[in-house]
Write a protein that holds these residues in place. Sequence first.
Motif, PDB file in Angstrom:
ATOM      1  N   PHE A 135       0.829  -1.205   0.000  1.00 40.40           N
ATOM      2  CA  PHE A 135       0.000   0.000   0.000  1.00 40.40           C
ATOM      3  C   PHE A 135       0.868   1.261   0.000  1.00 40.40           C
ATOM      4  N   SER A 136       1.968   1.219   0.735  1.00 41.97           N
ATOM      5  CA  SER A 136       2.864   2.379   0.807  1.00 41.97           C
ATOM      6  C   SER A 136       3.554   2.628  -0.528  1.00 41.97           C
ATOM      7  N   ILE A 137       3.949   1.558  -1.198  1.00 40.77           N
ATOM      8  CA  ILE A 137       4.599   1.711  -2.507  1.00 40.77           C
ATOM      9  C   ILE A 137       3.623   2.304  -3.521  1.00 40.77           C
ATOM     10  N   ASP A 138       2.381   1.835  -3.507  1.00 40.19           N
ATOM     11  CA  ASP A 138       1.373   2.389  -4.424  1.00 40.19           C
ATOM     12  C   ASP A 138       1.155   3.879  -4.166  1.00 40.19           C
ATOM     13  N   ALA A 139       1.074   4.241  -2.892  1.00 36.24           N
ATOM     14  CA  ALA A 139       0.871   5.655  -2.546  1.00 36.24           C
ATOM     15  C   ALA A 139       2.068   6.498  -2.978  1.00 36.24           C
ATOM     16  N   TYR A 140       3.259   5.947  -2.831  1.00 32.34           N
ATOM     17  CA  TYR A 140       4.466   6.673  -3.240  1.00 32.34           C
ATOM     18  C   TYR A 140       4.459   6.939  -4.747  1.00 32.34           C
ATOM     19  N   GLU A 141       4.058   5.944  -5.513  1.00 30.32           N
ATOM     20  CA  GLU A 141       3.996   6.115  -6.970  1.00 30.32           C
ATOM     21  C   GLU A 141       2.937   7.150  -7.351  1.00 30.32           C
ATOM     22  N   ASP A 142       1.796   7.107  -6.679  1.00 26.94           N
ATOM     23  CA  ASP A 142       0.747   8.092  -6.967  1.00 26.94           C
ATOM     24  C   ASP A 142       1.192   9.504  -6.594  1.00 26.94           C
ATOM     25  N   TYR A 143       1.975   9.597  -5.525  1.00 33.33           N
ATOM     26  CA  TYR A 143       2.381  10.909  -5.016  1.00 33.33           C
ATOM     27  C   TYR A 143       3.310  11.644  -5.987  1.00 33.33           C
ATOM     28  N   LYS A 144       3.854  10.926  -6.930  1.00 26.60           N
ATOM     29  CA  LYS A 144       4.735  11.557  -7.919  1.00 26.60           C
ATOM     30  C   LYS A 144       3.989  12.555  -8.801  1.00 26.60           C
ATOM     31  N   GLN A 145       2.660  12.505  -8.765  1.00 33.24           N
ATOM     32  CA  GLN A 145       1.861  13.449  -9.558  1.00 33.24           C
ATOM     33  C   GLN A 145       1.673  14.792  -8.851  1.00 33.24           C
ATOM     34  N   HIS A 146       2.174  14.916  -7.629  1.00 33.06           N
ATOM     35  CA  HIS A 146       1.968  16.152  -6.861  1.00 33.06           C
ATOM     36  C   HIS A 146       2.510  17.351  -7.646  1.00 33.06           C
ATOM     37  N   PRO A 147       1.723  18.419  -7.776  1.00 31.98           N
ATOM     38  CA  PRO A 147       2.143  19.553  -8.618  1.00 31.98           C
ATOM     39  C   PRO A 147       3.312  20.367  -8.061  1.00 31.98           C
ATOM     40  N   HIS A 148       3.645  20.182  -6.762  1.00 25.83           N
ATOM     41  CA  HIS A 148       4.697  21.007  -6.159  1.00 25.83           C
ATOM     42  C   HIS A 148       5.968  20.223  -5.855  1.00 25.83           C
ATOM     43  N   LEU A 149       6.102  19.055  -6.418  1.00 24.01           N
ATOM     44  CA  LEU A 149       7.296  18.256  -6.136  1.00 24.01           C
ATOM     45  C   LEU A 149       8.572  18.903  -6.674  1.00 24.01           C
ATOM     46  N   ALA A 150       8.436  19.687  -7.719  1.00 17.64           N
ATOM     47  CA  ALA A 150       9.625  20.310  -8.318  1.00 17.64           C
ATOM     48  C   ALA A 150      10.140  21.492  -7.499  1.00 17.64           C
ATOM     49  N   GLU A 151       9.360  21.940  -6.519  1.00 19.06           N
ATOM     50  CA  GLU A 151       9.761  23.093  -5.713  1.00 19.06           C
ATOM     51  C   GLU A 151      10.711  22.638  -4.610  1.00 19.06           C
ATOM     52  N   GLU A 152      11.914  23.148  -4.646  1.00 18.11           N
ATOM     53  CA  GLU A 152      12.944  22.739  -3.691  1.00 18.11           C
ATOM     54  C   GLU A 152      12.530  23.106  -2.262  1.00 18.11           C
ATOM     55  N   GLY A 153      12.601  22.111  -1.365  1.00 14.37           N
ATOM     56  CA  GLY A 153      12.275  22.344   0.038  1.00 14.37           C
ATOM     57  C   GLY A 153      10.791  22.449   0.327  1.00 14.37           C
ATOM     58  N   SER A 154       9.946  22.096  -0.632  1.00 14.61           N
ATOM     59  CA  SER A 154       8.501  22.207  -0.431  1.00 14.61           C
ATOM     60  C   SER A 154       7.993  21.113   0.504  1.00 14.61           C
ATOM     61  N   ARG A 155       6.810  21.329   1.022  1.00 12.72           N
ATOM     62  CA  ARG A 155       6.175  20.333   1.884  1.00 12.72           C
ATOM     63  C   ARG A 155       5.951  19.031   1.120  1.00 12.72           C
ATOM     64  N   ALA A 156       5.664  19.152  -0.167  1.00 12.77           N
ATOM     65  CA  ALA A 156       5.439  17.960  -0.983  1.00 12.77           C
ATOM     66  C   ALA A 156       6.694  17.086  -1.029  1.00 12.77           C
ATOM     67  N   GLN A 157       7.852  17.712  -1.166  1.00 11.41           N
ATOM     68  CA  GLN A 157       9.102  16.946  -1.182  1.00 11.41           C
ATOM     69  C   GLN A 157       9.342  16.246   0.153  1.00 11.41           C
ATOM     70  N   LYS A 158       9.003  16.925   1.247  1.00 11.81           N
ATOM     71  CA  LYS A 158       9.187  16.322   2.574  1.00 11.81           C
ATOM     72  C   LYS A 158       8.245  15.132   2.768  1.00 11.81           C
ATOM     73  N   CYS A 159       7.022  15.276   2.280  1.00 12.48           N
ATOM     74  CA  CYS A 159       6.066  14.167   2.399  1.00 12.48           C
ATOM     75  C   CYS A 159       6.509  12.975   1.553  1.00 12.48           C
ATOM     76  N   GLN A 160       7.026  13.263   0.383  1.00 15.71           N
ATOM     77  CA  GLN A 160       7.518  12.170  -0.456  1.00 15.71           C
ATOM     78  C   GLN A 160       8.702  11.466   0.213  1.00 15.71           C
ATOM     79  N   LYS A 161       9.543  12.236   0.864  1.00 14.92           N
ATOM     80  CA  LYS A 161      10.665  11.643   1.598  1.00 14.92           C
ATOM     81  C   LYS A 161      10.156  10.771   2.746  1.00 14.92           C
TER      82      LYS A 161
END
Length: 204
Positions: A135-161
């Motif tokens: 379930f965690s792997i599936d969620a991680y793959e889905d999370y790659k669609q987050h629109p703010h992942l490219a923003e350095e230091g964003s909350r989205a990057q921290k959640c993906q980590k």
Amino acid sequence: MNSSEKSCLICDNPLYGRADKTTCSDACRVRLHRQRQNDALAEIQEDKMPLSSQRHTPLDLPWLTQGLPPARPATVQTRWEQEPENQEEAADRKRTSEVALAKEMHQHYVKVVEPFLQKEQQRLSAPQLRRMLRFSIDAYEDYKQHPHLAEEGSRAQKCQKDLRGIISLLQDTLQEAKDSWLSDTGRYELNTKWRKQLRDRLLG
């Protein structure tokens, strides 16, 4: 009656007198006049009828279609189709779409982190750990669609980590359960800092 003799156009009686005579009596003359008036009126009414209700031969059809105005479109374009979208409207539309997608991605994060925190320090069987890991792997793959992942230091990057860290820890715990020939279970424990970070980020 001789074939050279003329006859009345109404009653067919023979005509005598002038060569241009067409009826034999005043009554027939009146009837002929009325008949011609009716015929003329019928022609006028036929001319006023729509083309679709008149009878025409196939040879007439090409002539009927010439000069007709072009057909109106079946659908009317909306203002958005007729006018190009300006930059401000396009930007608003993009922001709205990104906000909706970010909320959806956060829900994937929540569905992994909440049970992960709840099951901390519990003895979990190998099948339980496999389900959590999958379930965690599936969620991680889905999370790659987050629109703010490219923003350095964003909350989205921290959640993906966080999701990567959860996957790694579950993999280690599953291996522990496989290696435990007595209980076939494993458990994990988080450090205080990461536990607090996970709880904070759950709030969005």
